[in-house]
Design a protein around this motif. Structure first.
Motif, PDB file in Angstrom:
ATOM      1  N   LEU A 149       0.822  -1.213   0.000  1.00  0.00           N
ATOM      2  CA  LEU A 149       0.000   0.000   0.000  1.00  0.00           C
ATOM      3  C   LEU A 149       0.856   1.263   0.000  1.00  0.00           C
ATOM      4  O   LEU A 149       0.559   2.220  -0.718  1.00  0.00           O
ATOM      5  CB  LEU A 149      -0.946  -0.007   1.206  1.00  0.00           C
ATOM      6  CG  LEU A 149      -2.082  -1.019   1.135  1.00  0.00           C
ATOM      7  CD1 LEU A 149      -2.817  -1.098   2.462  1.00  0.00           C
ATOM      8  CD2 LEU A 149      -3.045  -0.678   0.002  1.00  0.00           C
ATOM      9  N   TRP A 167     -13.962   0.575   3.649  1.00  0.00           N
ATOM     10  CA  TRP A 167     -13.580  -0.403   2.632  1.00  0.00           C
ATOM     11  C   TRP A 167     -13.418  -1.752   3.306  1.00  0.00           C
ATOM     12  O   TRP A 167     -12.986  -1.848   4.450  1.00  0.00           O
ATOM     13  CB  TRP A 167     -12.272   0.031   1.975  1.00  0.00           C
ATOM     14  CG  TRP A 167     -11.676  -0.980   1.050  1.00  0.00           C
ATOM     15  CD1 TRP A 167     -11.969  -1.168  -0.265  1.00  0.00           C
ATOM     16  CD2 TRP A 167     -10.671  -1.958   1.374  1.00  0.00           C
ATOM     17  NE1 TRP A 167     -11.210  -2.193  -0.779  1.00  0.00           N
ATOM     18  CE2 TRP A 167     -10.411  -2.687   0.215  1.00  0.00           C
ATOM     19  CE3 TRP A 167      -9.992  -2.282   2.547  1.00  0.00           C
ATOM     20  CZ2 TRP A 167      -9.483  -3.723   0.181  1.00  0.00           C
ATOM     21  CZ3 TRP A 167      -9.069  -3.306   2.510  1.00  0.00           C
ATOM     22  CH2 TRP A 167      -8.816  -4.012   1.335  1.00  0.00           C
ATOM     23  N   ARG A 219       3.841   1.598  -1.215  1.00  0.00           N
ATOM     24  CA  ARG A 219       4.488   1.716  -2.526  1.00  0.00           C
ATOM     25  C   ARG A 219       3.576   2.322  -3.579  1.00  0.00           C
ATOM     26  O   ARG A 219       4.055   2.841  -4.596  1.00  0.00           O
ATOM     27  CB  ARG A 219       4.994   0.351  -2.993  1.00  0.00           C
ATOM     28  CG  ARG A 219       6.252  -0.070  -2.276  1.00  0.00           C
ATOM     29  CD  ARG A 219       6.784  -1.374  -2.798  1.00  0.00           C
ATOM     30  NE  ARG A 219       8.026  -1.713  -2.111  1.00  0.00           N
ATOM     31  CZ  ARG A 219       8.565  -2.907  -2.101  1.00  0.00           C
ATOM     32  NH1 ARG A 219       7.978  -3.902  -2.752  1.00  0.00           N
ATOM     33  NH2 ARG A 219       9.686  -3.129  -1.464  1.00  0.00           N
ATOM     34  N   THR A 220       2.266   2.257  -3.384  1.00  0.00           N
ATOM     35  CA  THR A 220       1.351   2.885  -4.349  1.00  0.00           C
ATOM     36  C   THR A 220       1.465   4.400  -4.298  1.00  0.00           C
ATOM     37  O   THR A 220       1.078   5.079  -5.236  1.00  0.00           O
ATOM     38  CB  THR A 220      -0.123   2.509  -4.075  1.00  0.00           C
ATOM     39  OG1 THR A 220      -0.544   3.097  -2.837  1.00  0.00           O
ATOM     40  CG2 THR A 220      -0.328   1.012  -4.075  1.00  0.00           C
ATOM     41  N   GLY A 221       1.960   4.936  -3.183  1.00  0.00           N
ATOM     42  CA  GLY A 221       2.058   6.377  -3.016  1.00  0.00           C
ATOM     43  C   GLY A 221       0.738   7.026  -2.654  1.00  0.00           C
ATOM     44  O   GLY A 221       0.654   8.241  -2.512  1.00  0.00           O
ATOM     45  N   MET A 222      -0.303   6.231  -2.478  1.00  0.00           N
ATOM     46  CA  MET A 222      -1.633   6.772  -2.187  1.00  0.00           C
ATOM     47  C   MET A 222      -1.938   6.847  -0.694  1.00  0.00           C
ATOM     48  O   MET A 222      -2.862   7.562  -0.300  1.00  0.00           O
ATOM     49  CB  MET A 222      -2.692   5.934  -2.894  1.00  0.00           C
ATOM     50  CG  MET A 222      -2.551   5.968  -4.416  1.00  0.00           C
ATOM     51  SD  MET A 222      -3.652   4.842  -5.264  1.00  0.00           S
ATOM     52  CE  MET A 222      -5.237   5.504  -4.834  1.00  0.00           C
ATOM     53  N   VAL A 223      -1.195   6.101   0.111  1.00  0.00           N
ATOM     54  CA  VAL A 223      -1.461   6.092   1.549  1.00  0.00           C
ATOM     55  C   VAL A 223      -0.160   6.181   2.333  1.00  0.00           C
ATOM     56  O   VAL A 223       0.916   5.862   1.823  1.00  0.00           O
ATOM     57  CB  VAL A 223      -2.228   4.818   2.001  1.00  0.00           C
ATOM     58  CG1 VAL A 223      -3.603   4.750   1.405  1.00  0.00           C
ATOM     59  CG2 VAL A 223      -1.443   3.561   1.676  1.00  0.00           C
ATOM     60  N   ARG A 224      -0.289   6.627   3.565  1.00  0.00           N
ATOM     61  CA  ARG A 224       0.825   6.637   4.500  1.00  0.00           C
ATOM     62  C   ARG A 224       0.319   6.010   5.794  1.00  0.00           C
ATOM     63  O   ARG A 224      -0.863   6.073   6.104  1.00  0.00           O
ATOM     64  CB  ARG A 224       1.305   8.053   4.790  1.00  0.00           C
ATOM     65  CG  ARG A 224       1.823   8.765   3.567  1.00  0.00           C
ATOM     66  CD  ARG A 224       2.310  10.142   3.877  1.00  0.00           C
ATOM     67  NE  ARG A 224       1.243  10.962   4.475  1.00  0.00           N
ATOM     68  CZ  ARG A 224       1.437  12.158   4.987  1.00  0.00           C
ATOM     69  NH1 ARG A 224       2.628  12.696   4.984  1.00  0.00           N
ATOM     70  NH2 ARG A 224       0.442  12.836   5.495  1.00  0.00           N
TER      71      ARG A 224
END
Length: 126
Positions: free
Chosen positions: A25, A109, A27-32
């Motif tokens: 997750l 989700w 690595r997607t750059g969408m979450v921290r």
């Protein structure tokens, strides 16, 4: 991220599963993610060391109360169902993950993944 709970009868390294999910997750750059669940004790000890030891410069010492609060919590569990027919044993694993809004408590989700593992017993000695 909370760890994945093992609700099977087998030993499963759920920390490794949680780490793989978190890494993918991030690595997607969408979450921290906050490191509170993984390194909370170490972070608190380091903040105390910086503030109270007299060894760390006051200019560079980090202060308490500056961490970012988490917006969401990711948690889950892994279950298993064992089915046996003759010499064949099927184990079905189901991994369920939920993402909950920390403030509202609403599950934003949810998803699950099923994995089947099949094995055969030996005719001799088994």
């Amino acid at each position: 991220m909370s760890t994945v709970k093992n609700k099977t009868l087998e030993h499963i390294d759920t920390k490794t599963i949680s780490d793989k999910i978190r890494t993918a997750l991030v690595r997607t750059g969408m979450v921290r993610f906050t490191a509170v669940s993984d390194a909370n004790k170490e972070m608190l000890e380091n903040l105390e060391y910086q503030a109270g030891s007299g060894v760390v410069s006051k200019k560079t010492a980090k202060g308490v109360g500056k961490q970012i609060g988490a917006d969401y919590l990711l948690y889950g569990e892994i279950d298993s169902i064992v089915k046996q027919a003759g010499r064949t044993t099927d184990v079905y694993y189901k991994l369920t993950l939920n993402l909950v809004d920390v403030e509202s408590g609403i599950i934003e989700w949810s998803d699950e993944k099923e994995i089947r593992k099949q094995g055969n017993r030996s005719l001799f000695g088994g």
